[in-house]
Scaffold this active site. Structure first.
Site, PDB file in Angstrom:
ATOM      1  CG  PHE A 159      17.966  32.899  16.442  1.00  0.00           C
ATOM      2  CD1 PHE A 159      17.241  33.452  15.245  1.00  0.00           C
ATOM      3  CD2 PHE A 159      19.462  33.019  16.622  1.00  0.00           C
ATOM      4  CE1 PHE A 159      18.051  34.420  14.472  1.00  0.00           C
ATOM      5  CE2 PHE A 159      19.961  33.874  15.596  1.00  0.00           C
ATOM      6  CZ  PHE A 159      19.320  34.572  14.596  1.00  0.00           C
TER       7      PHE A 159
ATOM      8  CB  CYS B  61       4.072   8.390  -2.864  1.00  0.00           C
ATOM      9  SG  CYS B  61       4.776   9.213  -1.545  1.00  0.00           S
TER      10      CYS B  61
ATOM     11  CG  HIS C  21       7.260  -0.557  -0.754  1.00  0.00           C
ATOM     12  ND1 HIS C  21       6.714   0.767  -1.201  1.00  0.00           N
ATOM     13  CD2 HIS C  21       7.835  -0.834  -1.863  1.00  0.00           C
ATOM     14  CE1 HIS C  21       7.277   1.129  -2.222  1.00  0.00           C
ATOM     15  NE2 HIS C  21       7.588   0.094  -2.966  1.00  0.00           N
TER      16      HIS C  21
ATOM     17  CG  LEU D  54      -1.953  -1.017   1.247  1.00  0.00           C
ATOM     18  CD1 LEU D  54      -2.558  -1.419   2.487  1.00  0.00           C
ATOM     19  CD2 LEU D  54      -3.058  -0.852   0.205  1.00  0.00           C
TER      20      LEU D  54
ATOM     21  CB  CYS E 161       6.932  11.617  -2.787  1.00  0.00           C
ATOM     22  SG  CYS E 161       5.338  11.333  -3.451  1.00  0.00           S
TER      23      CYS E 161
END
Lengths: 517, 517
Positions: free
Chosen positions: A495, A78, A133, A74, A83
């Protein structure tokens, strides 16, 4: 193979996925609760971003749902072809730019004129991708309790019936989450060996590309992969039909991004077109002919990359069900994600752009809600966006130009500041930017906040650098809710924060008629 | 030297700052408007984070303000000796960890057993730091219109009079923004050559440290610098009187951070104490004696780093003005930033911890408001926090343990998920993490969102990785406003986002009684 009731560890899933991909074994994996006698409220065809999130949400709402996917995992394209490899390659591009900039200095090796193997990185990805995966299979099964059939060739009988092998599933609603794949234009030579898309690159690359790469396209995929090829040390020529990086609308931010690419040696042809890819006797790419405003140019290369957007994986199914599609083949849906056929929904890339993760997932959720009787509408609007060059480029809201068209009193806060030394000054800085800051300040990024001086609201923001992508998600949510310079000035910055928006605002916020910064 | 009316470019400032630091030239730089006849509403003594932001805000409110600073630049110790070198060293640590992990693989050089020069990196910083200094001078003068005297030894005559050379300044209010410096404990041998603080490291290092480094302290500075020393290839031994990294309260997140440091070879002695630093005949560090629960251990080393917190730069002035101070020497202030003496304020590190940028700046702003008649209170609360190991560690809100003490129905969403394979699984992923994800997944980070299952609100978050620091600023603001799982599920993620909070929430948000994830 039936796995319901077995707890499969992530390790077991990883072995299973790796072996199945390697062997081409076509046995489906059934994870279906034999004790649940309810009819399925929906079958999601495709378990990628849209399908998996839609199914999870539908189950969370109390419904019964089944996912069918042709892959043994599933998560969809991507983590397998899109991606995740893109991010791996972009990480390599950032890392290589740093190593090249500091080549031979401090502890850095000498990378001057050295070419880095693309094939090795692709092979690393092919091995490594089974990890994500496996996690998604584990998460879907053990944590989300989803029912699914993986490694499954399915046939749609009608809007309420789907068949896998000899098993027929009856269902109240079908949700098509079929995804998309890279578009390959009808250019002569487009099928030669050596022509790749983002998908075929990771699946098929079996040789080391030579020293010159031609990239077709000027959008996200073209630039992202182009910068990676460039960073490996190859001459990289980008051929864009129109502009390069048109989605980054703020002109100054876009100019910085392009300048940095040019300084890395990227070559751009805008308003140009690839006429033909020539092959040799073995059917391999030999050269490319480009039509530019200065005439036709021939480039010798064995590697062409097509970064030209996506087309839907919809054809056969759309025809079978008689769905209306756009002229580009995307399945038409209304704001409820309903197609032209009752009880058939479509979600994710198959419905068209933007091809973004959040859009796919939220369309999946929208369909799930409607199926479960929660009337829901979804349409993308005012979303944050990003892409990689050698840097991360993020943006949200309006560009400066758009803001000036709509607002009379636009104020700008940016780093580096306008000054006679241009970019060669030592700010901004931030994580992953410190070596540039010290030795090559023009490379340490560019950022800009666009404000309405009257209402004091933030209108837009851009960031070329590293480390602001996560923040732009939350910042965009705040901007849509009316975030002001005063709100930002009141936050607590961490910062050195990659974005300087909080502190720049604080320097000005006391003034009811604040100026640019 | 008088510079009012001259537009000094960033380049000119950079030359000026570099030359002045180099030569020790003590001529003050006056940037005072001769045409403004108003009395100063305030003089800020110290132009660091607190002073510069306070002054800018006071001027934005319409007041007249003067900054005096002993350095030839504004911005204070942060860009000169503190945050900026710390970030440079932490960037080097992250970069070196990556290069060591992939040593000899892909294009990476072989760094096994190689020691990297600390001195070269320190020298790079000494040269590069004038860039940010110059930008802050330019920004303060040209953009913010601030009046200041730099490179100035000043003498406080009384609460309304300050003298620089032969010029006396009369003023309504004094704001002490004097900063702090690293605390050096009274250990035998603490003044030997080879004992450094974060401040003296960048100012005084003139030799290449040997192969073993002892770090005293377990807090932020000790760990941040310790990880850098470790990443350069040196044996690094951290001696903490109590716990290491106690500020990261979420036990699981802290354990991950410490495990990753240990896997890089960091050695920790907790509940231990440095008894003595031994020197050689030349007065250089030779060895360190550490009292541990197993007895006293002697370590041969030529380099000891003190990371033990800060002490105020307050002594003389506090005495002169008769200010109340804490037993540690910090100037006592109320929530208006007023000291015990009328018309004298104190802001920033000189008032005590937390020694954070936002706290200093916001105290400066608070003082400015009160001086200009806008009643204002400030006290740090519910702020986000971070520190570097080889990673960026960020946290906000409650730890899981704190949350469970206060709430009955705590839910957790995290990556990697609990599973029999522990950390050796392929998620999370994100920018700068992709090579780890592919080849060494246990190194690809840890993240956790802590929720109240009843109100659905976010209670806390932690992230060990890269790229989430900027986001934690905005996320913290949202959490304080009551952010819920449903709000997060509705945001637009920029995938692959370093933090997975949006998508994890979306997978669960449909369920009124959502589970852990």
């Amino acid at each position: 193979m039936d796995v319901w009731g077995d707890c499969l560890t992530i390790e077991k899933w990883q072995h299973f996925v790796a072996e199945t991909l390697e062997s081409g074994n076509s046995t489906p994996v059934f994870n279906i609760n034999p004790n649940d006698t309810r009819e399925f409220d929906a079958i999601f065809l495709g378990g990628g971003a849209a399908g998996r999130f839609g199914a999870a949400y539908l189950r969370a709402l109390g419904g019964r749902v089944l996912i069918l996917d042709r892959w043994p995992f599933l998560g969809g394209s991507c983590p397998h072809q899109a991606c995740v490899p893109h991010h791996l390659f972009s990480d390599c591009a950032a890392q290589l730019m740093l190593e090249r900039t500091f080549s031979g200095k401090l502890w850095f090796q000498n990378l001057n004129d050295k070419i880095v193997s693309i094939k090795d990185i692709v092979e690393l990805f092919r091995t490594g991708r089974t990890g994500p995966h496996a996690v998604m299979n584990f998460q879907s099964k053990e944590q989300l309790g989803l029912e699914f059939v993986l490694n499954a060739e399915f046939e749609i009988i009608d809007a309420h019936t789907v068949q896998v092998g000899d098993r027929k599933f009856h269902v109240k609603n079908l949700v098509l989450a079929l995804g998309a794949k890279p578009f390959v234009p009808d250019i002569p030579g487009a099928t030669l060996k050596g022509v790749f898309t983002s998908q075929t690159l990771v699946e098929n690359l079996d040789f080391e590309p030579g020293n010159t790469i031609v990239v077709i396209g000027g959008g996200k995929s073209a630039i992202e992969y182009g910068c990676f090829f460039n960073a490996t040390g190859r001459r990289t020529i980008v051929v864009a039909r129109n502009q390069v990086m048109p989605m980054l609308k703020d002109a100054e931010s876009r100019a910085y991004a392009i300048l940095m690419m040019e300084e890395q040696g990227m070559e751009f042809f805008e308003n140009a077109e690839v006429m033909e890819i020539q092959g040799d006797a073995q059917g391999k790419v030999r050269s490319v002919s480009i039509k530019t405003s200065d005439g036709i140019i021939d480039i010798d290369t064995d590697f062409v990359f097509m970064g030209l957007g996506e087309q839907a994986n919809s054809e056969i199914i759309a025809q079978k069900l008689g769905l209306e599609t756009s002229d580009k083949g995307f399945i038409k849906v209304n704001r409820h994600m309903q197609t032209s056929v009752p009880h058939v929904y479509a979600v994710g890339d198959v419905t068209g752009p933007p091809m973004e993760m959040f859009k796919a997932r939220k369309e999946g959720v929208c369909a799930a809600k409607n199926i479960m009787g929660q009337a829901s509408e979804y349409k993308t609007a005012d979303y944050p966006d990003f892409m990689h060059t050698h840097y991360e480029a993020c943006w949200l809201g309006l560009s400066e130009e758009e803001a000036r068209q709509r607002y009379a009193n636009v104020k700008i806060m940016k780093l580096p500041p306008d000054n006679p030394n241009g970019l060669d000054v030592g700010l901004p800085a931030g994580d992953r930017m410190m070596l540039y800051l010290m030795a090559k300040p023009r490379m340490s990024g560019f950022q800009k906040l666009i404000l309405d001086g009257d209402t004091r609201k933030i209108l837009g923001a851009t960031h070329i650098g590293y480390g602001a992508k996560d923040g732009f998600q939350y910042l965009n949510y705040l901007v849509k809710k009316g975030l002001t310079i005063d709100d930002l000035a009141d936050m607590d910055e961490l910062f050195i924060s990659p974005s300087y928006f909080i502190q720049l605002c604080r320097l000005r916020a006391g003034d009811p008629h604040f100026n640019d910064m």
